[in-house]
Motif scaffolding. Structure first.
Motif, PDB file in Angstrom:
ATOM      1  N   PRO A  11       0.849  -1.197   0.000  1.00 55.11           N
ATOM      2  CA  PRO A  11       0.000   0.000   0.000  1.00 55.11           C
ATOM      3  C   PRO A  11       0.885   1.248   0.000  1.00 55.11           C
ATOM      4  O   PRO A  11       1.683   1.451   0.914  1.00 55.11           O
ATOM      5  N   VAL A  12       0.776   2.063  -1.051  1.00 56.06           N
ATOM      6  CA  VAL A  12       1.660   3.231  -1.182  1.00 56.06           C
ATOM      7  C   VAL A  12       0.848   4.482  -1.557  1.00 56.06           C
ATOM      8  O   VAL A  12       1.328   5.335  -2.297  1.00 56.06           O
ATOM      9  N   ALA A  13      -0.376   4.563  -1.041  1.00 57.98           N
ATOM     10  CA  ALA A  13      -1.234   5.687  -1.437  1.00 57.98           C
ATOM     11  C   ALA A  13      -1.153   6.864  -0.465  1.00 57.98           C
ATOM     12  O   ALA A  13      -1.642   7.951  -0.766  1.00 57.98           O
ATOM     13  N   PHE A  56       0.997  -2.916  -6.322  1.00 57.66           N
ATOM     14  CA  PHE A  56       1.125  -1.622  -5.641  1.00 57.66           C
ATOM     15  C   PHE A  56      -0.234  -0.928  -5.630  1.00 57.66           C
ATOM     16  O   PHE A  56      -0.849  -0.763  -6.689  1.00 57.66           O
ATOM     17  N   VAL A  57      -0.684  -0.547  -4.455  1.00 59.29           N
ATOM     18  CA  VAL A  57      -1.926   0.221  -4.358  1.00 59.29           C
ATOM     19  C   VAL A  57      -1.512   1.682  -4.200  1.00 59.29           C
ATOM     20  O   VAL A  57      -1.036   2.096  -3.135  1.00 59.29           O
ATOM     21  N   THR A  58      -1.634   2.430  -5.274  1.00 62.43           N
ATOM     22  CA  THR A  58      -1.088   3.785  -5.319  1.00 62.43           C
ATOM     23  C   THR A  58      -2.209   4.821  -5.209  1.00 62.43           C
ATOM     24  O   THR A  58      -3.357   4.483  -4.939  1.00 62.43           O
ATOM     25  N   GLY A  59      -1.863   6.062  -5.437  1.00 64.02           N
ATOM     26  CA  GLY A  59      -2.849   7.140  -5.434  1.00 64.02           C
ATOM     27  C   GLY A  59      -2.360   8.230  -6.373  1.00 64.02           C
ATOM     28  O   GLY A  59      -1.345   8.057  -7.065  1.00 64.02           O
ATOM     29  N   ARG A  60      -3.044   9.352  -6.352  1.00 66.44           N
ATOM     30  CA  ARG A  60      -2.617  10.467  -7.200  1.00 66.44           C
ATOM     31  C   ARG A  60      -1.177  10.877  -6.860  1.00 66.44           C
ATOM     32  O   ARG A  60      -0.771  10.750  -5.696  1.00 66.44           O
ATOM     33  N   ASN A  61      -0.457  11.376  -7.824  1.00 67.24           N
ATOM     34  CA  ASN A  61       0.935  11.842  -7.627  1.00 67.24           C
ATOM     35  C   ASN A  61       1.935  10.744  -7.274  1.00 67.24           C
ATOM     36  O   ASN A  61       2.974  11.009  -6.694  1.00 67.24           O
ATOM     37  N   GLY A  99       5.836  -7.828 -16.532  1.00 72.83           N
ATOM     38  CA  GLY A  99       4.629  -8.562 -16.148  1.00 72.83           C
ATOM     39  C   GLY A  99       4.561  -8.949 -14.680  1.00 72.83           C
ATOM     40  O   GLY A  99       3.564  -9.501 -14.239  1.00 72.83           O
ATOM     41  N   GLN A 100       5.630  -8.671 -13.940  1.00 74.28           N
ATOM     42  CA  GLN A 100       5.618  -9.048 -12.513  1.00 74.28           C
ATOM     43  C   GLN A 100       5.071  -7.948 -11.605  1.00 74.28           C
ATOM     44  O   GLN A 100       5.020  -8.136 -10.392  1.00 74.28           O
ATOM     45  N   THR A 101       4.749  -6.791 -12.163  1.00 75.13           N
ATOM     46  CA  THR A 101       4.212  -5.715 -11.323  1.00 75.13           C
ATOM     47  C   THR A 101       2.806  -5.353 -11.788  1.00 75.13           C
ATOM     48  O   THR A 101       2.493  -5.434 -12.971  1.00 75.13           O
ATOM     49  N   SER A 102       1.961  -4.954 -10.825  1.00 68.68           N
ATOM     50  CA  SER A 102       0.626  -4.425 -11.150  1.00 68.68           C
ATOM     51  C   SER A 102       0.384  -3.210 -10.274  1.00 68.68           C
ATOM     52  O   SER A 102       0.844  -3.162  -9.122  1.00 68.68           O
ATOM     53  N   PHE A 103      -0.336  -2.263 -10.831  1.00 72.68           N
ATOM     54  CA  PHE A 103      -0.627  -1.024 -10.099  1.00 72.68           C
ATOM     55  C   PHE A 103      -2.123  -0.766 -10.130  1.00 72.68           C
ATOM     56  O   PHE A 103      -2.752  -0.877 -11.185  1.00 72.68           O
ATOM     57  N   THR A 104      -2.683  -0.444  -8.965  1.00 74.71           N
ATOM     58  CA  THR A 104      -4.079  -0.038  -8.937  1.00 74.71           C
ATOM     59  C   THR A 104      -4.167   1.159  -7.994  1.00 74.71           C
ATOM     60  O   THR A 104      -3.255   1.396  -7.204  1.00 74.71           O
ATOM     61  N   ARG A 105      -5.245   1.926  -8.098  1.00 77.79           N
ATOM     62  CA  ARG A 105      -5.324   3.129  -7.275  1.00 77.79           C
ATOM     63  C   ARG A 105      -6.378   3.036  -6.182  1.00 77.79           C
ATOM     64  O   ARG A 105      -7.486   2.576  -6.439  1.00 77.79           O
ATOM     65  N   GLN A 106      -5.989   3.498  -5.013  1.00 79.43           N
ATOM     66  CA  GLN A 106      -6.980   3.709  -3.955  1.00 79.43           C
ATOM     67  C   GLN A 106      -7.522   5.108  -4.223  1.00 79.43           C
ATOM     68  O   GLN A 106      -6.817   6.092  -4.052  1.00 79.43           O
TER      69      GLN A 106
END
Ligand code: G1P
Length: 298
Positions: A11-13, A56-61, A99-106
């Protein structure tokens, strides 16, 4: 037999307000411990433990985190033209394969539990590791690798825990545990998020490393806001504890809470001193600073 652990969630949001102005344009996870971003150190720990997919659960910026885990053709071409093979090898060895990484946004800051829930489609129906990059753990073998030994023995869910002074328990999730078993793991009997000091069941805190079964997503889905008005992972784990086992492992290692400025600075000192290439010169520089302040701690 326990299902093999292949995926990890990061979690990196978070906004990183405690590190402003540094975090105005740079995500807090990209702040460095010596020369490695905090998020890279968490990924290193997961890779060492055999994790193959990094969510990775990211966010804006936070786009630069995605760039960090990608190839950088211009830089690599320049390094190649200059014959800088050491730097090129370093970049190549740090990089997960395509292919080993995925990113989605909270999309909204609704709490850690909500951030983890945002990864549900990417994790699917399998167990996963969860690493909170703020909690930097210096350990050999790494903390997650130690936890996998417990997971292989017991299955279910595993939490890394450590003792802190009683005055600090209100900053963390706190567990209540039974007697230690043969491999040092203790069965979890209860847990509470950020309790008042006098209400904490122990001084054993959850250190930001988890191995969780996918049934946690069903609990998170219906979890009401808890401590701080946020959807808390600890509350959802407590609900899952009624159906599945949780084991707590007091891992061997040292934690630096890099969400805290003193913890972050201490991590830089410890990692700097431990570096073969920098340690001796850095120790001398620190000694000079302390001596100039009339202190002699090293
Ligand atoms: C989170 C968890 C908490 C855990 C802590 C470790 O809290 O909710 O249970 O002890 O991480 O850093 P946060 O730091 O997000 O407030």
């Amino acid at each position: 037999m326990s299902r093999r652990l292949r995926k990890a969630v990061f979690p990196v949001a978070g906004l990183g307000t405690r590190f402003l102005p540094a975090t105005k344009a740079v995500p807090k996870e990209m702040l460095t411990i010596v020369d490695r971003p905090v998020i890279q150190l968490a990924v290193d720990e997961a890779r060492e433990a055999g994790i193959e997919h990094f969510v990775f659960v990211t966010g804006r910026n936070k786009g630069v985190i995605e760039d960090h885990f990608d190839k950088q053709f211009e830089l690599e071409t320049t390094l190649r033209n200059r014959g800088k093979t050491k730097e090129l090898d370093l970049l190549a060895s740090d990089l997960p394969s395509a292919g080993q990484t995925s990113f989605t946004r909270q999309q909204e800051p609704l709490g850690l539990g909500h951030a983890v829930w945002c990864a549900r489609e990417l994790i699917g129906d399998e167990p996963f590791a969860l690493l909170l990059p703020d909690m930097l753990i210096h350990a050999t073998p790494g903390c997650l690798a130690q936890m996998i030994e417990v997971y292989n023995a017991h299955g279910g869910n595993v939490l890394a825990v450590e003792e802190v002074p009683h005055e600090e328990v209100h900053r963390y999730g706190v567990v209540d545990v039974g007697a230690p078993g043969s491999n040092g793991a203790q069965k979890v009997k209860g847990m509470v998020e950020k309790p008042k000091r006098q209400e904490a069941p122990s001084n054993l805190i959850i250190s930001g490393r988890y191995i969780l079964q996918p049934e946690i997503f069903g609990k998170l889905e219906i979890q009401k806001p808890g401590s701080g008005g946020e959807i808390q992972l600890t509350d959802a784990m407590l609900a899952l504890l009624e159906e599945q086992d949780f084991h707590a492992l007091k891992f061997r290692g040292k934690t630096y809470d890099c969400g805290d400025k003193v913890g972050f600075l201490a991590a830089n000192v410890a990692y700097g001193l431990a570096r073969k290439d920098l340690g001796p010169a850095f120790r001398k520089a620190l000694q000079e600073i302390l001596a100039a302040n009339g202190e002699n701690l090293l």
